[in-house]
Design a protein around this motif. Structure first.
Motif: not given
Length: 615
Positions: A10-23
């Protein structure tokens, strides 16, 4: 699905979105199941950054305490299982070596990670094996003596471990002590953080390496002497614990260092949920709640044993200025928040230091005060030596308010309070009481402080609630004979001697079958007068307790006559709702009856076959 390879692409934008999904996923599940919400919301980006650099299957990532590992579980093959967390037959709320290869060391108590990591590292070295060994530990956990002892060994053992400190200024309650102040200074020093960012932008190439020393000297000059550097451990940071790129860069930098490194990562406990960000202590170990409002789902009209204890102690302290309350970072959990607010000078939160709390209470008692140490049963185990050596040996009048005694439910085997009777009843000079309901708890506390306290006293009570209001309970307060065993029902042939709140289940059995039921509030000392009456007048005698059979209350009675013991069997009990566990262990009303009838039937079969057991 295993997400480790996925997040590395993942790129950092995708990681940020994935972190939101995890939360969002964590919040949704925990709102239905209950669990450790705030701590896990704070470690989402930290876990993602860590696992982009280190491999949880090839390396050894040791998570302290285990209740900050929900993202770790989601990334290591348990995404689909996550809705079962803390449910019976579901996944654990903590790390468990029986659950996943990625859970390198099980933990439910604070401060064990560094010692475990050092042992793993030395064991790998002895076997000629290579792997990175990384610890993730909260700043609150560093108040624990075991953690500090292990830190002191890192240099001596020529260790290369990497320690990531999750600095959120919280353990369960707000951190206390000098170490907490150190981390507070470190994370909030705007001058240092701003200058650090400026240096990162302006220093290039080989010059950066030379000027790193200047940066570290700057940190020391602004924040004061560095605790870890004094132990000969390199200390880096603080790093933004919600900036994946910044953490990843730091982790890659230290990955192959051939010396030990500590990296402080600043996180916000409860991040991403409006209610927990504002009150992380309240959502540390959360019950079921409504997501939109953050309101906990409770049964109206019920009051917990912890609440009754806390409110009763406030009432007593209003009339007795010698009463002092002590906690090991569990102010809210033990019901002491109101006491702390009303009597701040008589309330001591000593952090996660159960051993210190016990001996500290002993010191208070030596100068004429009346200390009460409120502690979960499972955590008092950590102060066992101090209870013997510092308190009981000197017969000091310290009151141990043992919360979460018995089965705690969803927190599982690391937190069940099933051993306290067994480990306390062997100690001379110490009395143990187990009230059977909230009214009895209030009466017990009231009586203890109205009479001279002539030695250490332990009161055990469960993680449970009963219908009622404190005002009604206090209106009915009275002095009681603490060592009296109450005959709640007189019957024939069969007698049950029960202690604690499990007595209510046993009483129903006795009433329905015309049997005798004796409530033994006093586990120690034993009321031998009532016990001998029971043995002389009944063919079958049973003890019932919500504690370990091995070494427990029932075992203490066996020397007086033939008594069949019912309680927690000799194994670690899994997690699940308290109601489910009581049923599974046959300690609910139906189960107690089944156990009694099985024993009676086997005994009758034995007698009818000339002394040969038939099973």
């Amino acid at each position: 699905m295993d997400y480790i390879s996925k997040i590395r692409k993942m790129n950092y934008l995708e990681l940020k979105k994935f972190a939101r999904e995890i939360r969002e996923y964590i919040i949704d599940v925990i709102s239905k199941n209950g669990g450790h919400l705030a701590s896990n919301l704070g470690t989402v980006e930290l876990t993602l950054a860590l696992y982009r650099v280190f491999d949880p299957y090839k390396d050894y990532i040791i998570w302290d305490t285990g209740h900050q590992t929900y993202t770790h579980k989601l990334l290591t093959g348990r995404w689909e299982l996550f809705p079962t967390i803390r449910k019976y037959d579901g996944i654990s709320g903590y790390t468990s070596i029986f659950e996943s290869q990625a859970d390198r060391f099980g933990a439910g108590h604070v401060g064990t990670s560094i010692a475990a990591a050092l042992g793993i590292e030395q064991g790998l070295k002895l076997q000629g094996k290579e792997a990175h060994v990384v610890v993730v530990i909260g700043d609150g956990a560093l108040t624990s003596g075991e953690a500090l002892e292990a830190l002191n060994q890192i240099k001596t053992l020529n260790s290369k471990i990497k320690v990531i400190i999750n600095s959120n200024m919280m353990s369960i309650s707000k951190n206390v002590g000098a170490l907490s102040n150190f981390f507070d200074r470190l994370r909030t020093s705007k001058i240092y953080l701003e200058m650090k960012q400026t240096m990162k932008k302006t220093i290039k190439g080989s010059v950066e390496k030379e000027l790193k020393r200047l940066k570290e000297a700057l940190k020391v000059s602004i924040t004061g002497d560095d605790f870890f550097e004094a132990l000969s451990i390199k200390h880096l940071g603080p790093v933004d614990g919600h900036n994946i790129k910044e953490m990843e860069e730091e982790f890659r930098r230290i990955k192959d260092y051939d010396y030990p490194v500590v990296v402080t990562v600043n996180t916000l406990k409860g991040k991403g949920f409006h209610s927990s960000e504002g009150n992380p202590e309240k959502y540390h170990s959360a019950g079921k709640f409504d997501i939109s409002s953050g309101t906990f789902i409770k049964h109206p009209g019920f009051i917990s044993f912890s609440e009754v204890f806390g409110k009763m102690l406030v009432k007593l302290a209003e009339k007795d200025e010698k009463i002092i309350a002590i906690t090991a970072a569990m102010k809210r959990g033990t019901g002491l928040d109101e006491f702390a607010e009303k009597f701040p000078d008589r309330f001591f939160d000593l952090g996660i230091t159960e051993q210190t709390c016990v001996t500290f209470a002993g010191g208070l008692s030596r100068v004429g005060l009346k200390p009460v140490f409120a502690v979960y049963s499972t955590f008092l185990q950590r102060g066992f030596d101090q209870v013997i050596h510092d308190i009981a040996l000197q017969k000091l009048p310290v009151v141990f308010a043992i919360d979460r005694a018995g089965l705690v439910g969803e927190d599982g085997p690391t937190h069940h309070g099933v051993f306290d009777i067994a480990y306390l009843r062997i100690i001379p000079n110490l009395k143990i009481y187990a009230p059977r309901d909230v009214q009895d708890l209030a009466n017990t506390l009231y009586t203890i402080f109205k009479l001279p306290i002539d030695g250490p006293v332990a009161i055990r009570y469960p993680r449970d609630s009963e219908f009622g209001e404190f005002e009604q309970i206090y209106d009915k307060i009275k002095m009681i004979d603490l060592q009296d065993w109450e005959i709640l029902n007189r019957g024939k042939n069969v007698a049950i001697i029960s202690t604690g709140t499990i007595t209510n289940n046993a009483l129903k059995v006795a009433l329905k079958n015309g049997w005798t039921l004796v409530f033994a509030r006093s586990i120690k000392p034993i009321n031998t007068e009532v016990l001998n009456w029971v043995l002389d007048n009944h063919k079958y005698v049973f003890s019932v307790e919500e504690g370990s059979i091995e070494g427990g209350f029932g075992e203490s009675l066996n020397k007086y006559g033939k008594i069949f013991n019912i309680g927690i069997p000799d194994r670690f009990i899994v997690h699940g709702s308290r109601k489910k566990l009581l049923k599974t262990l046959e300690l609910d009303e139906e189960g107690i009856l089944k156990q009694i009838m099985r024993i009676i039937e086997r005994r009758n079969a034995y007698e009818n076959t000339n002394g040969i057991w038939r099973t």
